[in-house]
Design a protein around this motif. Structure first.
Motif, PDB file in Angstrom:
ATOM      1  N   PHE A  76     -18.875 -51.717   4.928  1.00  0.00           N
ATOM      2  CA  PHE A  76     -18.098 -52.912   5.256  1.00  0.00           C
ATOM      3  C   PHE A  76     -18.061 -53.843   4.048  1.00  0.00           C
ATOM      4  O   PHE A  76     -19.099 -54.145   3.457  1.00  0.00           O
ATOM      5  CB  PHE A  76     -18.732 -53.663   6.437  1.00  0.00           C
ATOM      6  CG  PHE A  76     -18.690 -52.922   7.744  1.00  0.00           C
ATOM      7  CD1 PHE A  76     -17.879 -51.821   7.944  1.00  0.00           C
ATOM      8  CD2 PHE A  76     -19.477 -53.348   8.806  1.00  0.00           C
ATOM      9  CE1 PHE A  76     -17.837 -51.150   9.168  1.00  0.00           C
ATOM     10  CE2 PHE A  76     -19.447 -52.695  10.039  1.00  0.00           C
ATOM     11  CZ  PHE A  76     -18.630 -51.595  10.209  1.00  0.00           C
ATOM     12  N   LEU A  77     -16.872 -54.320   3.720  1.00  0.00           N
ATOM     13  CA  LEU A  77     -16.675 -55.219   2.581  1.00  0.00           C
ATOM     14  C   LEU A  77     -16.107 -56.539   3.082  1.00  0.00           C
ATOM     15  O   LEU A  77     -15.328 -56.562   4.035  1.00  0.00           O
ATOM     16  CB  LEU A  77     -15.699 -54.589   1.587  1.00  0.00           C
ATOM     17  CG  LEU A  77     -16.087 -53.157   1.158  1.00  0.00           C
ATOM     18  CD1 LEU A  77     -14.906 -52.435   0.566  1.00  0.00           C
ATOM     19  CD2 LEU A  77     -17.240 -53.208   0.173  1.00  0.00           C
ATOM     20  N   CYS A  92     -14.492 -49.516   4.393  1.00  0.00           N
ATOM     21  CA  CYS A  92     -14.209 -48.287   3.648  1.00  0.00           C
ATOM     22  C   CYS A  92     -14.839 -47.172   4.479  1.00  0.00           C
ATOM     23  O   CYS A  92     -16.054 -47.029   4.534  1.00  0.00           O
ATOM     24  CB  CYS A  92     -14.824 -48.346   2.255  1.00  0.00           C
ATOM     25  SG  CYS A  92     -14.712 -46.770   1.396  1.00  0.00           S
ATOM     26  N   ASN A  93     -13.988 -46.431   5.178  1.00  0.00           N
ATOM     27  CA  ASN A  93     -14.477 -45.425   6.117  1.00  0.00           C
ATOM     28  C   ASN A  93     -15.149 -44.278   5.372  1.00  0.00           C
ATOM     29  O   ASN A  93     -14.665 -43.845   4.321  1.00  0.00           O
ATOM     30  CB  ASN A  93     -13.285 -44.908   6.934  1.00  0.00           C
ATOM     31  CG  ASN A  93     -13.712 -44.216   8.208  1.00  0.00           C
ATOM     32  OD1 ASN A  93     -14.859 -43.825   8.361  1.00  0.00           O
ATOM     33  ND2 ASN A  93     -12.785 -44.054   9.123  1.00  0.00           N
ATOM     34  N   VAL A 103     -10.230 -49.283   7.206  1.00  0.00           N
ATOM     35  CA  VAL A 103     -10.010 -49.725   8.581  1.00  0.00           C
ATOM     36  C   VAL A 103     -10.136 -51.247   8.575  1.00  0.00           C
ATOM     37  O   VAL A 103     -11.098 -51.794   8.029  1.00  0.00           O
ATOM     38  CB  VAL A 103     -11.054 -49.119   9.546  1.00  0.00           C
ATOM     39  CG1 VAL A 103     -10.708 -49.470  10.988  1.00  0.00           C
ATOM     40  CG2 VAL A 103     -11.137 -47.602   9.380  1.00  0.00           C
ATOM     41  N   LEU A 104      -9.142 -51.918   9.161  1.00  0.00           N
ATOM     42  CA  LEU A 104      -9.129 -53.388   9.162  1.00  0.00           C
ATOM     43  C   LEU A 104      -9.800 -53.864  10.449  1.00  0.00           C
ATOM     44  O   LEU A 104      -9.222 -53.797  11.525  1.00  0.00           O
ATOM     45  CB  LEU A 104      -7.694 -53.905   9.092  1.00  0.00           C
ATOM     46  CG  LEU A 104      -6.799 -53.242   8.025  1.00  0.00           C
ATOM     47  CD1 LEU A 104      -5.474 -53.972   7.932  1.00  0.00           C
ATOM     48  CD2 LEU A 104      -7.487 -53.214   6.672  1.00  0.00           C
ATOM     49  N   LEU A 105     -11.030 -54.315  10.310  1.00  0.00           N
ATOM     50  CA  LEU A 105     -11.842 -54.666  11.482  1.00  0.00           C
ATOM     51  C   LEU A 105     -11.771 -56.156  11.802  1.00  0.00           C
ATOM     52  O   LEU A 105     -11.719 -56.994  10.897  1.00  0.00           O
ATOM     53  CB  LEU A 105     -13.306 -54.289  11.238  1.00  0.00           C
ATOM     54  CG  LEU A 105     -13.621 -52.810  11.003  1.00  0.00           C
ATOM     55  CD1 LEU A 105     -15.109 -52.635  10.730  1.00  0.00           C
ATOM     56  CD2 LEU A 105     -13.197 -51.969  12.187  1.00  0.00           C
ATOM     57  N   GLY A 106     -11.786 -56.470  13.082  1.00  0.00           N
ATOM     58  CA  GLY A 106     -12.012 -57.833  13.544  1.00  0.00           C
ATOM     59  C   GLY A 106     -11.001 -58.856  13.082  1.00  0.00           C
ATOM     60  O   GLY A 106     -11.350 -60.021  12.892  1.00  0.00           O
ATOM     61  N   PRO A 125      -6.350 -50.969  12.794  1.00  0.00           N
ATOM     62  CA  PRO A 125      -5.299 -50.636  11.828  1.00  0.00           C
ATOM     63  C   PRO A 125      -5.921 -49.918  10.629  1.00  0.00           C
ATOM     64  O   PRO A 125      -7.046 -50.222  10.236  1.00  0.00           O
ATOM     65  CB  PRO A 125      -4.758 -52.007  11.395  1.00  0.00           C
ATOM     66  CG  PRO A 125      -5.295 -52.993  12.376  1.00  0.00           C
ATOM     67  CD  PRO A 125      -6.560 -52.418  12.922  1.00  0.00           C
ATOM     68  N   VAL A 126      -5.193 -48.957  10.053  1.00  0.00           N
ATOM     69  CA  VAL A 126      -5.734 -48.215   8.911  1.00  0.00           C
ATOM     70  C   VAL A 126      -4.755 -48.218   7.736  1.00  0.00           C
ATOM     71  O   VAL A 126      -3.550 -48.317   7.917  1.00  0.00           O
ATOM     72  CB  VAL A 126      -6.089 -46.741   9.261  1.00  0.00           C
ATOM     73  CG1 VAL A 126      -7.113 -46.676  10.370  1.00  0.00           C
ATOM     74  CG2 VAL A 126      -4.865 -45.944   9.603  1.00  0.00           C
TER      75      VAL A 126
END
Length: 193
Positions: A76-77, A92-93, A103-106, A125-126
């Motif tokens: 996670f970045l 970064c999966n 992957v765009l989290l949260g 979303p990816v």
């Protein structure tokens, strides 16, 4: 440039922990074995640096110790809040076969993510990899080198360019994910620009 060990090889004293629903103590999920970070994958969650970082090169080595080719985890970045079990961050999966995919989290976002008109934004979303998978067979060590400059994230997996993401968020915490399967990390280092 000074390279900083985010993982000191002995303990996880400079990391904080999130466990889904706080269902078990964090030390049952995140531990150090033989000088490596060991994450069980269950329950979901993540460990994250106590400090925030902005412009840097991040080096992370990982492997699936059970040789599991369906394994999943992530780096996670730019974590900007600590939602449980997925923070607001760019992942970064590291999922086997897809390492380097974003992957765009949260609620995080990248310029490269294109939503089709009228399409509802997916929960995950990816932004897909640029190149075919450059991972080693499950059980072997892989390395991710991630360059972050002024919010732009560039990812190399085992020396092969995989992705670029442009983020308006320019700093945040760095995390390692617990997502289903056992994973080991070592040589987690950061060099500031």
């Amino acid at each position: 440039q000074k390279t900083e060990k985010l993982f000191n090889g002995k303990d996880l004293s400079n990391w904080n922990f999130v466990v889904d629903k706080n269902s078990v103590p964090a030390d049952q999920v995140y531990s150090v074995r033989d000088g490596k970070i060991f994450i069980t994958g269950q329950p979901f969650g993540y460990m994250y640096t106590k400090e925030k970082y902005s412009d840097y090169k991040l080096h992370v080595e990982w492997r699936w110790p059970n040789g599991d080719s369906n394994a999943n985890s992530g780096i996670f970045l730019h974590i900007v809040d600590f939602q449980n079990p997925f923070p607001n961050s760019i992942e970064c999966n590291l999922q086997a076969g897809r390492a380097g995919l974003f992957v765009l989290l949260g609620g995080s976002d990248l310029v490269e993510y294109q939503q089709r008109p009228g399409e509802e934004r997916p929960f995950f979303p990816v932004v897909k990899n640029v190149n075919p998978s450059s991972e080693k067979p499950a059980g072997e060590w892989n390395e991710a080198n991630i360059f972050v400059k002024d919010g732009v994230i560039t990812v190399y997996i085992n020396g092969v360019y995989q992705n670029t993401g442009t983020n308006k968020v320019k700093e945040g915490h760095i995390g390692l994910q617990s997502e289903g399967k056992e994973v080991e990390f070592r040589n987690v280092t950061l060099t500031k620009w």
